[in-house]
Design an enzyme around this catalytic site. Structure first.
Site, PDB file in Angstrom:
ATOM      1  N   ASN A 172       0.845  -1.188   0.000  1.00  0.00           N
ATOM      2  CA  ASN A 172       0.000   0.000   0.000  1.00  0.00           C
ATOM      3  C   ASN A 172       0.881   1.239   0.000  1.00  0.00           C
ATOM      4  O   ASN A 172       1.876   1.310   0.728  1.00  0.00           O
ATOM      5  CB  ASN A 172      -0.903   0.022   1.234  1.00  0.00           C
ATOM      6  CG  ASN A 172      -1.845   1.215   1.219  1.00  0.00           C
ATOM      7  OD1 ASN A 172      -2.867   1.202   0.533  1.00  0.00           O
ATOM      8  ND2 ASN A 172      -1.496   2.262   1.957  1.00  0.00           N
ATOM      9  N   TYR A 176       0.810  10.458   4.058  1.00  0.00           N
ATOM     10  CA  TYR A 176       0.415  10.810   5.423  1.00  0.00           C
ATOM     11  C   TYR A 176       1.408  11.832   5.961  1.00  0.00           C
ATOM     12  O   TYR A 176       2.621  11.656   5.811  1.00  0.00           O
ATOM     13  CB  TYR A 176       0.420   9.576   6.337  1.00  0.00           C
ATOM     14  CG  TYR A 176      -0.237   8.362   5.736  1.00  0.00           C
ATOM     15  CD1 TYR A 176      -1.583   8.386   5.367  1.00  0.00           C
ATOM     16  CD2 TYR A 176       0.483   7.185   5.520  1.00  0.00           C
ATOM     17  CE1 TYR A 176      -2.188   7.275   4.805  1.00  0.00           C
ATOM     18  CE2 TYR A 176      -0.113   6.069   4.964  1.00  0.00           C
ATOM     19  CZ  TYR A 176      -1.444   6.113   4.603  1.00  0.00           C
ATOM     20  OH  TYR A 176      -2.046   5.015   4.042  1.00  0.00           O
ATOM     21  N   TRP A 190      -1.953   8.825  10.485  1.00  0.00           N
ATOM     22  CA  TRP A 190      -2.890   8.258   9.519  1.00  0.00           C
ATOM     23  C   TRP A 190      -4.209   7.955  10.216  1.00  0.00           C
ATOM     24  O   TRP A 190      -4.252   7.603  11.384  1.00  0.00           O
ATOM     25  CB  TRP A 190      -2.332   7.022   8.836  1.00  0.00           C
ATOM     26  CG  TRP A 190      -1.779   5.950   9.733  1.00  0.00           C
ATOM     27  CD1 TRP A 190      -2.157   5.629  11.005  1.00  0.00           C
ATOM     28  CD2 TRP A 190      -0.717   5.048   9.403  1.00  0.00           C
ATOM     29  NE1 TRP A 190      -1.425   4.583  11.486  1.00  0.00           N
ATOM     30  CE2 TRP A 190      -0.529   4.200  10.526  1.00  0.00           C
ATOM     31  CE3 TRP A 190       0.076   4.853   8.266  1.00  0.00           C
ATOM     32  CZ2 TRP A 190       0.432   3.190  10.543  1.00  0.00           C
ATOM     33  CZ3 TRP A 190       1.028   3.844   8.291  1.00  0.00           C
ATOM     34  CH2 TRP A 190       1.206   3.031   9.411  1.00  0.00           C
ATOM     35  N   LEU A 191      -5.294   8.128   9.492  1.00  0.00           N
ATOM     36  CA  LEU A 191      -6.620   7.876  10.052  1.00  0.00           C
ATOM     37  C   LEU A 191      -6.966   6.397   9.906  1.00  0.00           C
ATOM     38  O   LEU A 191      -6.414   5.690   9.063  1.00  0.00           O
ATOM     39  CB  LEU A 191      -7.658   8.753   9.362  1.00  0.00           C
ATOM     40  CG  LEU A 191      -7.394  10.263   9.461  1.00  0.00           C
ATOM     41  CD1 LEU A 191      -8.522  11.038   8.805  1.00  0.00           C
ATOM     42  CD2 LEU A 191      -7.200  10.709  10.905  1.00  0.00           C
ATOM     43  N   ARG A 194      -7.481   4.574   6.506  1.00  0.00           N
ATOM     44  CA  ARG A 194      -6.448   4.630   5.472  1.00  0.00           C
ATOM     45  C   ARG A 194      -5.687   3.306   5.394  1.00  0.00           C
ATOM     46  O   ARG A 194      -5.542   2.574   6.375  1.00  0.00           O
ATOM     47  CB  ARG A 194      -5.491   5.780   5.743  1.00  0.00           C
ATOM     48  CG  ARG A 194      -6.148   7.152   5.782  1.00  0.00           C
ATOM     49  CD  ARG A 194      -6.760   7.542   4.438  1.00  0.00           C
ATOM     50  NE  ARG A 194      -5.792   7.638   3.381  1.00  0.00           N
ATOM     51  CZ  ARG A 194      -5.070   8.730   3.114  1.00  0.00           C
ATOM     52  NH1 ARG A 194      -5.235   9.825   3.849  1.00  0.00           N
ATOM     53  NH2 ARG A 194      -4.210   8.745   2.119  1.00  0.00           N
ATOM     54  N   GLU A 238      -0.705   0.665  -5.932  1.00  0.00           N
ATOM     55  CA  GLU A 238      -0.468   1.991  -6.515  1.00  0.00           C
ATOM     56  C   GLU A 238       0.725   1.968  -7.463  1.00  0.00           C
ATOM     57  O   GLU A 238       0.784   2.742  -8.416  1.00  0.00           O
ATOM     58  CB  GLU A 238      -0.253   3.020  -5.412  1.00  0.00           C
ATOM     59  CG  GLU A 238      -1.511   3.410  -4.648  1.00  0.00           C
ATOM     60  CD  GLU A 238      -1.886   2.452  -3.538  1.00  0.00           C
ATOM     61  OE1 GLU A 238      -2.908   2.684  -2.882  1.00  0.00           O
ATOM     62  OE2 GLU A 238      -1.149   1.462  -3.322  1.00  0.00           O
ATOM     63  N   ASP A 287      -4.171  23.090   8.768  1.00  0.00           N
ATOM     64  CA  ASP A 287      -4.576  22.036   7.849  1.00  0.00           C
ATOM     65  C   ASP A 287      -5.355  22.601   6.671  1.00  0.00           C
ATOM     66  O   ASP A 287      -5.610  23.795   6.582  1.00  0.00           O
ATOM     67  CB  ASP A 287      -5.404  20.978   8.591  1.00  0.00           C
ATOM     68  CG  ASP A 287      -5.166  19.586   8.046  1.00  0.00           C
ATOM     69  OD1 ASP A 287      -5.510  19.362   6.871  1.00  0.00           O
ATOM     70  OD2 ASP A 287      -4.629  18.735   8.775  1.00  0.00           O
TER      71      ASP A 287
END
Length: 489
Positions: A172, A176, A190-191, A194, A238, A287
């Site tokens: 993956n 982040y 990271w949330l 994710r 990816e 942000d």
């Protein structure tokens, strides 16, 4: 066009007048952000700061500061051509065999591009020309930006984070942000939804107490970077999608400390691990919402190896109130989303994520309405079809006579085709962006759908209004004499 690495892309941008070298000494503390922000808001070029104050390593910002540069990075001539990328993705998400020779010929370009999806593993690579390990690892060598006055520390913003869970063969790649807390330590923010966070969670279940290998690549080639921010199917790496974009296989090399593969041409690579249970408070940081976010705890990334190209370039950005670079990426990726949504919902004519809505918090959809309740079906579909829209708070659905990208049109539809009580859908207790402090509970909030379509029998008992449209023959006649009238000079 293919770009073999970041430097090749920089050279092409400079040749096209899309990159500016800044030789004057500029401080990574706040100054680079202010210069980059002014440049981006003016639609200006990418910036290469060649003399960062206190450092010998140049800093690249605003790389994807215009939608056209995003398209270039994806190998497309313009933003409109990104719909083709969305068509590829929609096929990869739900591949179907061609039905007959005509469809085979139509899909032949996709089949040819698929040949570029497997990675090409090298025995040595530019990203490992210089190697620092153990005590020699020193993040102080990198001119990491301190973007805003209220930021707690310098922040790595374009870190391409590479992970692999215990149950998946594919790696993956995700972007982040990472707070610097020491010469060999970053906080991995990271949330939970994710890919990297899911891999880490599954690793802890399968290997309790064991360190989780992680690699962060900085300054990869544009196709690999953009592949990491594109909504690729969960089953697809990816790296594979980057090969599809680039039109050539993604070159990778084995990391020095683990079995993860890293982009061979990356400028800087940070290898290390997450220690289960080692957390640190992250933030506050300015942000993409235009506000400073709350402080929360996230895993600590300990770096054991730092490898670089000779004369490495540090790729960076900032986030703030739109427009910023993530907002520009959102404008470009908007075109990728349209074919994906149309494959699932053919009635969708257009789909627009206004950049003012922080790239994903509001969506405007236009449809060819077929039946009562159709708009509600579409808004529920948007929220549930792609993971990227689970945090979209507002969905506005209009008829296809409305331009989704023209607020004058959309507001007219809302104010003339909506009854607030009848045509508003409210859903409570849904996943919401952790950064959305307007929600009553962190990570949990509500969503609103606005049905701004013309109402059908069953949706209203009243005779519906007919829009005013001028006679076409009259319009053509006035067109023919307009210049002669010279009314506007």
């Amino acid at each position: 066009m293919k770009y073999k690495d970041l430097r090749d892309f920089i050279a092409q941008l400079e040749q096209n007048g899309q990159l500016k070298r800044i030789t004057r000494e500029i401080d990574p503390y706040l100054e680079m952000t202010e210069i980059s922000d002014r440049t981006l808001r003016a639609g200006g070029p990418a910036l290469l700061f060649e003399n960062p104050k206190g450092y010998s390593m140049p800093v690249l910002t605003n790389l994807f500061g215009t939608p056209d540069r995003v398209a270039m990075g994806m190998g497309q001539p313009n933003v409109g051509a990104l719909r083709q990328v969305g068509t590829w993705l929609s096929y990869l998400k739900e591949p179907e065999p061609p039905r007959g020779l005509k469809e085979l010929m139509e899909k032949l370009p996709i089949f040819k591009q698929v040949l570029n999806m497997p990675t090409k593993r090298l025995s040595s690579a530019p990203c490992q020309q210089l190697v620092l390990e153990g005590e020699a690892v020193d993040l102080d060598q990198i001119p990491i930006q301190h973007c805003w006055p209220g930021d707690v520390a310098p922040l790595v913003t374009w870190g391409l984070t590479i992970t692999r869970g215990p149950y998946k063969k594919r790696q993956n790649l995700g972007i982040y942000r990472q707070q610097k807390i020491g010469k060999n330590k970053l906080i991995m923010r990271w949330l939970d939804h994710r890919g990297g966070a899911i891999d880490f969670r599954e690793w802890q279940e399968a290997h309790p107490g064991e360190r989780f290998p992680v690699v962060v690549a900085l300054g990869a080639d544009p196709a690999t970077i953009l592949g990491a921010v594109t909504p690729v199917p969960d089953s697809l790496s990816e790296y594979a999608f980057a090969g599809l974009l680039r039109g050539s296989r993604t070159e990778v090399v084995k990391a020095l400390s683990c079995d993860l593969e890293v982009p061979a041409s990356a400028e800087i690579v940070l290898e290390g691990y997450l220690e289960p249970g080692e957390l640190a408070p992250e933030g506050p940081y300015g942000d993409h919402t235009g506000y400073y976010n709350e402080v929360d705890e996230f895993p600590v990334f300990t770096i054991t190896h730092m490898t670089m190209r000779r004369d490495a370039i540090y790729h960076s950005t900032y986030t703030g109130r739109p427009p910023d670079e993530p907002a520009v990426l959102g404008v470009a990726l908007n075109e990728v989303f349209v074919p994906l949504l149309q494959k699932q919902f053919p009635e969708i004519v257009d789909f627009y994520l206004p950049p003012e809505g922080c790239s994903y918090r509001m969506a405007v959809v236009t449809i060819k309405k077929r039946y009562p309740g159709h708009a509600k079906r579409v808004m529920l579909g948007v929220w549930s079809f792609l993971r990227q829209f689970m945090y979209t708070k507002f969905v506005i659905v209009c008829d296809d006579d409305i331009n989704a990208r023209d607020w004058k049109d959309v507001i007219w539809a809302i104010t003339t085709r909506m009854d607030p009580a009848r045509d508003t859908t409210l859903i409570e207790h849904t996943p919401i962006d952790y950064l959305d402090f307007a929600s009553p509970v962190s990570g949990l909030g509500s969503k609103m759908g606005l049905d701004a379509t013309n109402k059908w029998p069953g949706e209203t008992n009243r005779e519906w209004g007919q829009p005013i449209v001028q006679d076409e023959a009259v319009k053509q006649k006035v067109d023919s004499i307009w210049a002669e009238l010279n009314i506007l000079g």
